[in-house]
Design a protein around this motif. Structure first.
Motif, PDB file in Angstrom:
ATOM      1  N   ILE A 143      -9.432   8.337   4.935  1.00  8.08           N
ATOM      2  CA  ILE A 143      -9.907   8.113   3.567  1.00  8.08           C
ATOM      3  C   ILE A 143      -9.056   7.045   2.886  1.00  8.08           C
ATOM      4  O   ILE A 143      -9.570   6.155   2.201  1.00  8.08           O
ATOM      5  N   ILE A 144      -7.748   7.121   3.077  1.00 11.23           N
ATOM      6  CA  ILE A 144      -6.845   6.146   2.477  1.00 11.23           C
ATOM      7  C   ILE A 144      -7.137   4.737   2.995  1.00 11.23           C
ATOM      8  O   ILE A 144      -7.190   3.769   2.223  1.00 11.23           O
ATOM      9  N   GLU A 145      -7.338   4.613   4.302  1.00  7.30           N
ATOM     10  CA  GLU A 145      -7.635   3.290   4.858  1.00  7.30           C
ATOM     11  C   GLU A 145      -8.974   2.768   4.337  1.00  7.30           C
ATOM     12  O   GLU A 145      -9.137   1.565   4.122  1.00  7.30           O
ATOM     13  N   ALA A 146      -9.944   3.666   4.127  1.00  6.46           N
ATOM     14  CA  ALA A 146     -11.221   3.243   3.552  1.00  6.46           C
ATOM     15  C   ALA A 146     -11.031   2.741   2.131  1.00  6.46           C
ATOM     16  O   ALA A 146     -11.654   1.744   1.716  1.00  6.46           O
ATOM     17  N   ALA A 147     -10.176   3.409   1.365  1.00  3.68           N
ATOM     18  CA  ALA A 147      -9.901   2.967  -0.002  1.00  3.68           C
ATOM     19  C   ALA A 147      -9.230   1.598  -0.001  1.00  3.68           C
ATOM     20  O   ALA A 147      -9.544   0.731  -0.835  1.00  3.68           O
ATOM     21  N   ILE A 148      -8.302   1.384   0.917  1.00  7.32           N
ATOM     22  CA  ILE A 148      -7.630   0.092   1.017  1.00  7.32           C
ATOM     23  C   ILE A 148      -8.631  -1.007   1.371  1.00  7.32           C
ATOM     24  O   ILE A 148      -8.633  -2.089   0.779  1.00  7.32           O
ATOM     25  N   ARG A 149      -9.506  -0.711   2.326  1.00  8.98           N
ATOM     26  CA  ARG A 149     -10.508  -1.721   2.682  1.00  8.98           C
ATOM     27  C   ARG A 149     -11.432  -2.012   1.497  1.00  8.98           C
ATOM     28  O   ARG A 149     -11.796  -3.167   1.248  1.00  8.98           O
ATOM     29  N   SER A 150     -11.809  -0.973   0.762  1.00  8.26           N
ATOM     30  CA  SER A 150     -12.662  -1.183  -0.407  1.00  8.26           C
ATOM     31  C   SER A 150     -11.989  -2.108  -1.413  1.00  8.26           C
ATOM     32  O   SER A 150     -12.621  -3.014  -1.968  1.00  8.26           O
ATOM     33  N   GLN A 151     -10.708  -1.899  -1.665  1.00  2.71           N
ATOM     34  CA  GLN A 151      -9.982  -2.769  -2.581  1.00  2.71           C
ATOM     35  C   GLN A 151      -9.984  -4.211  -2.082  1.00  2.71           C
ATOM     36  O   GLN A 151     -10.194  -5.157  -2.854  1.00  2.71           O
ATOM     37  N   LEU A 152      -9.786  -4.391  -0.777  1.00  2.00           N
ATOM     38  CA  LEU A 152      -9.784  -5.732  -0.201  1.00  2.00           C
ATOM     39  C   LEU A 152     -11.155  -6.388  -0.266  1.00  2.00           C
ATOM     40  O   LEU A 152     -11.259  -7.619  -0.269  1.00  2.00           O
ATOM     41  N   GLU A 153     -12.199  -5.566  -0.333  1.00  2.00           N
ATOM     42  CA  GLU A 153     -13.564  -6.088  -0.379  1.00  2.00           C
ATOM     43  C   GLU A 153     -14.150  -5.975  -1.791  1.00  2.00           C
ATOM     44  O   GLU A 153     -15.351  -5.787  -1.968  1.00  2.00           O
ATOM     45  N   ASN A 154     -13.269  -6.117  -2.785  1.00  5.29           N
ATOM     46  CA  ASN A 154     -13.694  -6.186  -4.188  1.00  5.29           C
ATOM     47  C   ASN A 154     -14.472  -4.960  -4.657  1.00  5.29           C
ATOM     48  O   ASN A 154     -15.452  -5.059  -5.401  1.00  5.29           O
ATOM     49  N   TRP A 165       0.810  -1.216   0.000  1.00  8.35           N
ATOM     50  CA  TRP A 165       0.000   0.000   0.000  1.00  8.35           C
ATOM     51  C   TRP A 165       0.845   1.268   0.000  1.00  8.35           C
ATOM     52  O   TRP A 165       0.348   2.346   0.323  1.00  8.35           O
ATOM     53  N   ILE A 166       2.130   1.155  -0.367  1.00  5.20           N
ATOM     54  CA  ILE A 166       3.027   2.309  -0.338  1.00  5.20           C
ATOM     55  C   ILE A 166       2.495   3.449  -1.200  1.00  5.20           C
ATOM     56  O   ILE A 166       2.558   4.621  -0.818  1.00  5.20           O
ATOM     57  N   HIS A 167       1.939   3.127  -2.361  1.00  2.00           N
ATOM     58  CA  HIS A 167       1.418   4.163  -3.256  1.00  2.00           C
ATOM     59  C   HIS A 167       0.304   4.953  -2.580  1.00  2.00           C
ATOM     60  O   HIS A 167       0.286   6.184  -2.607  1.00  2.00           O
ATOM     61  N   MET A 168      -0.626   4.276  -1.923  1.00  2.27           N
ATOM     62  CA  MET A 168      -1.754   4.952  -1.299  1.00  2.27           C
ATOM     63  C   MET A 168      -1.324   5.747  -0.070  1.00  2.27           C
ATOM     64  O   MET A 168      -1.655   6.928   0.073  1.00  2.27           O
ATOM     65  N   VAL A 201       3.184  -4.257  -5.870  1.00  2.00           N
ATOM     66  CA  VAL A 201       2.377  -3.340  -5.061  1.00  2.00           C
ATOM     67  C   VAL A 201       1.207  -2.829  -5.887  1.00  2.00           C
ATOM     68  O   VAL A 201       1.223  -2.867  -7.125  1.00  2.00           O
ATOM     69  N   TRP A 202       0.173  -2.350  -5.205  1.00  2.00           N
ATOM     70  CA  TRP A 202      -0.972  -1.736  -5.884  1.00  2.00           C
ATOM     71  C   TRP A 202      -0.550  -0.347  -6.338  1.00  2.00           C
ATOM     72  O   TRP A 202      -0.676   0.633  -5.608  1.00  2.00           O
ATOM     73  N   SER A 203      -0.046  -0.254  -7.546  1.00  2.00           N
ATOM     74  CA  SER A 203       0.672   0.936  -8.002  1.00  2.00           C
ATOM     75  C   SER A 203      -0.190   1.928  -8.763  1.00  2.00           C
ATOM     76  O   SER A 203       0.248   3.051  -9.032  1.00  2.00           O
ATOM     77  N   THR A 204      -1.408   1.550  -9.139  1.00  2.00           N
ATOM     78  CA  THR A 204      -2.335   2.464  -9.821  1.00  2.00           C
ATOM     79  C   THR A 204      -3.711   2.284  -9.198  1.00  2.00           C
ATOM     80  O   THR A 204      -4.111   1.165  -8.864  1.00  2.00           O
ATOM     81  N   ALA A 205      -4.435   3.389  -9.035  1.00  2.00           N
ATOM     82  CA  ALA A 205      -5.725   3.317  -8.344  1.00  2.00           C
ATOM     83  C   ALA A 205      -6.747   4.236  -8.991  1.00  2.00           C
ATOM     84  O   ALA A 205      -6.421   5.332  -9.467  1.00  2.00           O
ATOM     85  N   ALA A 248     -12.942   1.889  -4.187  1.00  2.00           N
ATOM     86  CA  ALA A 248     -11.628   1.844  -4.827  1.00  2.00           C
ATOM     87  C   ALA A 248     -11.450   0.603  -5.691  1.00  2.00           C
ATOM     88  O   ALA A 248     -11.923  -0.488  -5.357  1.00  2.00           O
ATOM     89  N   PHE A 249     -10.747   0.820  -6.809  1.00  2.00           N
ATOM     90  CA  PHE A 249     -10.305  -0.262  -7.689  1.00  2.00           C
ATOM     91  C   PHE A 249      -8.831  -0.005  -7.987  1.00  2.00           C
ATOM     92  O   PHE A 249      -8.462   1.102  -8.397  1.00  2.00           O
ATOM     93  N   MET A 250      -7.987  -1.011  -7.776  1.00  2.00           N
ATOM     94  CA  MET A 250      -6.543  -0.826  -7.918  1.00  2.00           C
ATOM     95  C   MET A 250      -5.947  -1.875  -8.844  1.00  2.00           C
ATOM     96  O   MET A 250      -6.517  -2.958  -9.040  1.00  2.00           O
ATOM     97  N   ALA A 251      -4.783  -1.537  -9.386  1.00  2.00           N
ATOM     98  CA  ALA A 251      -4.091  -2.432 -10.316  1.00  2.00           C
ATOM     99  C   ALA A 251      -2.602  -2.456  -9.996  1.00  2.00           C
ATOM    100  O   ALA A 251      -2.054  -1.495  -9.436  1.00  2.00           O
ATOM    101  N   LYS A 252      -1.984  -3.572 -10.363  1.00  2.00           N
ATOM    102  CA  LYS A 252      -0.531  -3.703 -10.273  1.00  2.00           C
ATOM    103  C   LYS A 252       0.021  -3.669 -11.685  1.00  2.00           C
ATOM    104  O   LYS A 252      -0.327  -4.518 -12.513  1.00  2.00           O
ATOM    105  N   ALA A 253       0.876  -2.704 -11.974  1.00  2.00           N
ATOM    106  CA  ALA A 253       1.485  -2.626 -13.299  1.00  2.00           C
ATOM    107  C   ALA A 253       2.341  -3.864 -13.547  1.00  2.00           C
ATOM    108  O   ALA A 253       2.786  -4.529 -12.596  1.00  2.00           O
ATOM    109  N   PRO A 254       2.578  -4.219 -14.819  1.00  2.00           N
ATOM    110  CA  PRO A 254       3.388  -5.408 -15.123  1.00  2.00           C
ATOM    111  C   PRO A 254       4.722  -5.384 -14.387  1.00  2.00           C
ATOM    112  O   PRO A 254       5.438  -4.380 -14.397  1.00  2.00           O
ATOM    113  N   GLY A 255       5.024  -6.488 -13.734  1.00  2.00           N
ATOM    114  CA  GLY A 255       6.274  -6.627 -13.013  1.00  2.00           C
ATOM    115  C   GLY A 255       6.263  -6.061 -11.605  1.00  2.00           C
ATOM    116  O   GLY A 255       7.264  -6.166 -10.890  1.00  2.00           O
ATOM    117  N   ARG A 256       5.132  -5.489 -11.180  1.00  2.00           N
ATOM    118  CA  ARG A 256       5.069  -4.879  -9.856  1.00  2.00           C
ATOM    119  C   ARG A 256       4.339  -5.786  -8.873  1.00  2.00           C
ATOM    120  O   ARG A 256       3.448  -6.556  -9.245  1.00  2.00           O
TER     121      ARG A 256
END
Length: 344
Positions: free
Chosen positions: A313-324, A165-168, A201-205, A191-199
């Motif tokens: 807000i950041i923690e809410a976004a992280i939880r949203s990602q974890l909950e699809n 979650w370093i990016h967030m 971490v959740w590097s794009t959100a 929140a919806f997040m993606a990991k760029a190729p080779g990464r």
């Protein structure tokens, strides 16, 4: 003269030192780092006294303001101890962002500052430029009308892979502070997040927002872009018009409703000798002015309470990602939220 000490002397801490050294109303009296050689080097460079122990520095120096620029995990895990030591000593404190990567620690710092009656501010520096102030004035003067939506983008290139979650947690205190500065408190996040190729971490959100006012918004954030291009954009729209701020508020344009005319405000922060560091001069200068003016702790700009709010807000976004991608209410986020999402 406001007497200042800086704790933590990596790159950002040295910027703090330079800003204080050049401020006409400040005397930089001490610098502190656990690495004594770093402290001695900075002390020689900026004409301050070196320390490798915070308590020793606080006991031996007459200090009004302490800047805490230590780092740690997700750029925030090493903030709490020196901040609490400074608060307990009765000093006003400016801490780097994030205030902490743990909500429980952020809450402890803000509560301690309130109990001690000292000012706690955070270096949420993206709002501290003239164009952002002008935009806020337009909102307050009714140029936008009733706010309807806010869209923001903050994208840089950062290969850091130290935490999922370093990016967030490390980057987007800036984004959410600007969004709150213009639109007020956030009520829900999706929140919806993606990991760029080779990464790893959740590097794009992509993050949807519902504000307490009823306005809606969106943040696009990324660690996967090229930093040489414009990195930041914010659009705010309402019933009377909209404005667009470009590239960390390099320019600001107001588009009034039902008018072909536009109003343009230029703030070319990248064209002067300080470059992006100008935002540090603006932010730190604002805090020093508030200290000089005796602004009450609960009225400080970009306060510890504001920094805590953006971390929620950041923690809410992280939880949203974890909950699809489930919508998450900010009011449901607890101070120990971090504990359950360390490794995802």
């Amino acid at each position: 003269m406001i007497k200042v000490a800086v704790i933590g002397l990596n790159h950002i801490g040295l910027i703090h030192c330079r800003v204080y050294k050049e401020h006409p109303d400040v005397e930089l009296v001490a610098v502190c780092d656990l690495r004594g050689d770093m402290a001695r080097s900075a002390a020689e460079r900026f004409g301050a006294r070196p320390y490798d122990n915070v308590q020793s520095m606080l006991a031996n120096e007459e200090i009004d303001v302490v800047s805490v620029a230590t780092g740690g995990v997700e750029n925030g895990s090493h903030h709490m101890e020196p901040v609490m030591q400074a608060i307990e000593a009765g000093k006003d404190v400016l801490v780097e962002k994030p205030i902490s990567n743990r909500l429980s620690e952020a809450r402890m710092m803000t509560d301690a500052a309130t109990a001690r009656g000292v000012r706690l501010a955070c270096n949420l520096n993206h709002r501290f430029v003239p164009a952002a102030k002008r935009a806020k004035d337009w909102i307050d003067q009714g140029e936008i009308g009733q706010m309807l939506f806010v869209n923001m983008k903050l994208t840089i290139g950062n290969p850091n892979e130290t935490s999922p979650w370093i990016h967030m947690r490390a980057l987007h205190p800036h984004s959410f502070d600007v969004l709150r500065y213009f639109a007020g408190d956030v009520a829900r996040v999706q929140a919806f997040m993606a990991k760029a190729p080779g990464r790893t971490v959740w590097s794009t959100a992509s993050i949807n927002l519902e504000f307490a006012s009823g306005a809606v918004g969106h943040l696009t954030g990324s660690y996967d872009m090229f930093g040489g291009h414009p990195i930041e954009r914010c659009e705010v729209a309402g019933t009377n018009g909209r404005f667009v701020l470009d590239n960390v508020y390099e320019s600001l344009t107001l588009f009034p409703r039902e008018s072909d005319e536009r109003r343009v405000f230029k703030n070319s922060i990248f064209s002067n000798s300080q470059g992006f560091d100008s935002t540090f001069f603006n932010r730190i200068g604002a805090f020093i002015q508030e200290v000089r003016d005796g602004v009450p702790p609960d009225q400080i700009s970009a306060s510890g309470a504001d920094a805590l709010a953006v971390q929620r807000i950041i923690e809410a976004a992280i939880r949203s990602q974890l909950e699809n991608g489930a919508p998450i209410r900010i009011s449901d986020i607890q101070d120990d939220e971090h504990e359950g999402v360390r490794q995802a």
